[in-house]
Design an enzyme around this catalytic site. Structure first.
Site, short mmCIF file in Angstrom:
data_model
loop_
_atom_site.label_atom_id
_atom_site.label_comp_id
_atom_site.label_asym_id
_atom_site.label_seq_id
_atom_site.Cartn_x
_atom_site.Cartn_y
_atom_site.Cartn_z
N ASP A 93 59.30 137.38 -48.28
CA ASP A 93 59.30 138.59 -49.09
C ASP A 93 59.19 138.18 -50.56
OD1 ASP A 93 60.28 141.70 -48.29
OD2 ASP A 93 60.32 141.20 -50.41
N ASP A 142 55.60 148.66 -46.15
CA ASP A 142 55.04 149.81 -46.85
C ASP A 142 53.81 150.28 -46.07
OD1 ASP A 142 53.74 151.59 -48.57
OD2 ASP A 142 54.30 150.48 -50.36
N TYR A 224 68.33 147.69 -42.61
CA TYR A 224 68.92 148.60 -43.60
C TYR A 224 67.97 149.78 -43.83
CZ TYR A 224 70.26 150.34 -48.23
OH TYR A 224 70.60 151.13 -49.30
N TYR A 225 66.69 149.49 -43.97
CA TYR A 225 65.69 150.54 -44.19
C TYR A 225 65.69 151.53 -43.04
CZ TYR A 225 61.18 152.85 -44.84
OH TYR A 225 60.21 153.80 -44.99
#
Length: 283
Positions: A93, A142, A224-225
């Site tokens: 990331d 995304d 978490y997302y």
């Protein structure tokens, strides 16, 4: 930059399980994880031995290398490392303050078969030798809903060709997403380019899928997302496939024409794209 972010960036520079834009790592990941498991710090990357993918060094067991791309906080990489100590996991990331979370958990729990690289996904070919990676997870990337940004979707053929350069033959790619558009887009790519689809469900936690022979405990790991349910979809989509065919560039234009006809699903992100005010409490 906020004070908390600065603290996290400073912390990961001292972490043995985080590398930032590492150079000269092609073919060295097995050696790196061997050093990490022994608690060596700092690890001299230049001194690491390059090993052939199928040739174990010093009679040690070969541990497959699994990537989590756009790993965010690294929940999947850490979760998989807990489940499969006989494999090595690497989260990639660009956000160092997010990587800090997963790296900190791994350090606290002394999980030595997971590490993180801060870099852009587009640069991943710089870090892995041919056939060095056995499997790829793409978790809640995304969705890049605008058609003009379709090439930035991590399951676009442009990225799949990149993964092919270091993924082992027969290596599996997993996508987990709350975006119906990215799910349908990925299925379209698989069909158009003739790739092998292994599993596809638009409701990974639905009773039907969980009771089927396709269910895998790896699917139960939550990020978490995912907990935020930003898309307000209440459904998580999952696809498992192989990049086992040549992806002709000539077909990219056909893909563009096909996805232009997709109806944009009314997720919060899609509404923002159209300039519609979003009620975050809307169900």
């Amino acid at each position: 930059m906020g004070q908390k972010k600065l603290i996290k960036f400073a912390a990961i520079k001292q972490y043995e399980n985080v590398l930032e834009y590492p150079q000269g790592m092609l073919g060295k990941w097995r050696a790196y994880f061997e050093k990490l498991s022994l608690g060596e710090f700092p690890i001299s990357l230049d001194s690491l031995e390059i090993s052939a993918n199928n040739s174990p060094q010093n009679n040690t067991a070969i541990k497959p290398l699994v990537l989590e791309l756009a790993c965010g906080r690294g929940e999947y990489a850490v979760g998989l490392a807990r489940l499969f100590p006989e494999q090595n996991f690497l989260g990639l990331d660009i956000k160092g303050n997010r990587i800090w979370k997963g790296a900190s958990i791994a350090n606290k729990e002394s999980i030595k078969n997971v590490a993180f690289v801060r870099t852009q996904i587009e640069q991943s070919i710089q870090y892995f030798a041919k056939e060095e990676v056995s499997e790829i997870w793409i978790t809640f990337p995304d969705p890049q809903l605008r058609l003009s940004k379709a090439k930035k979707r991590l399951t676009h053929p442009q990225f799949l060709r990149l993964y092919q350069q270091f993924l082992q033959p027969g290596g599996i790619v997993h996508l987990k997403t709350d975006s119906p558009n990215l799910y349908l887009f990925t299925k379209t790519v698989i069909e158009l380019y003739g790739l092998t689809l292994l599993t596809a469900t638009d409701d990974v936690y639905g009773t039907a899928f969980m009771q089927s022979d396709k269910w895998d405990e790896k699917c139960a790991i939550k990020t978490y997302y995912e907990g935020l349910n930003i898309a307000s979809s209440n459904r998580i989509h999952y696809i498992q496939f192989k990049i086992d065919k040549v992806l002709p560039i000539a077909k990219d234009e056909t893909l563009k024409e096909m996805i232009a006809a997709f109806e944009v699903t009314e997720t919060h992100d899609a509404k923002r794209e159209r300039g519609v005010k979003v009620n975050e409490n809307e169900n």
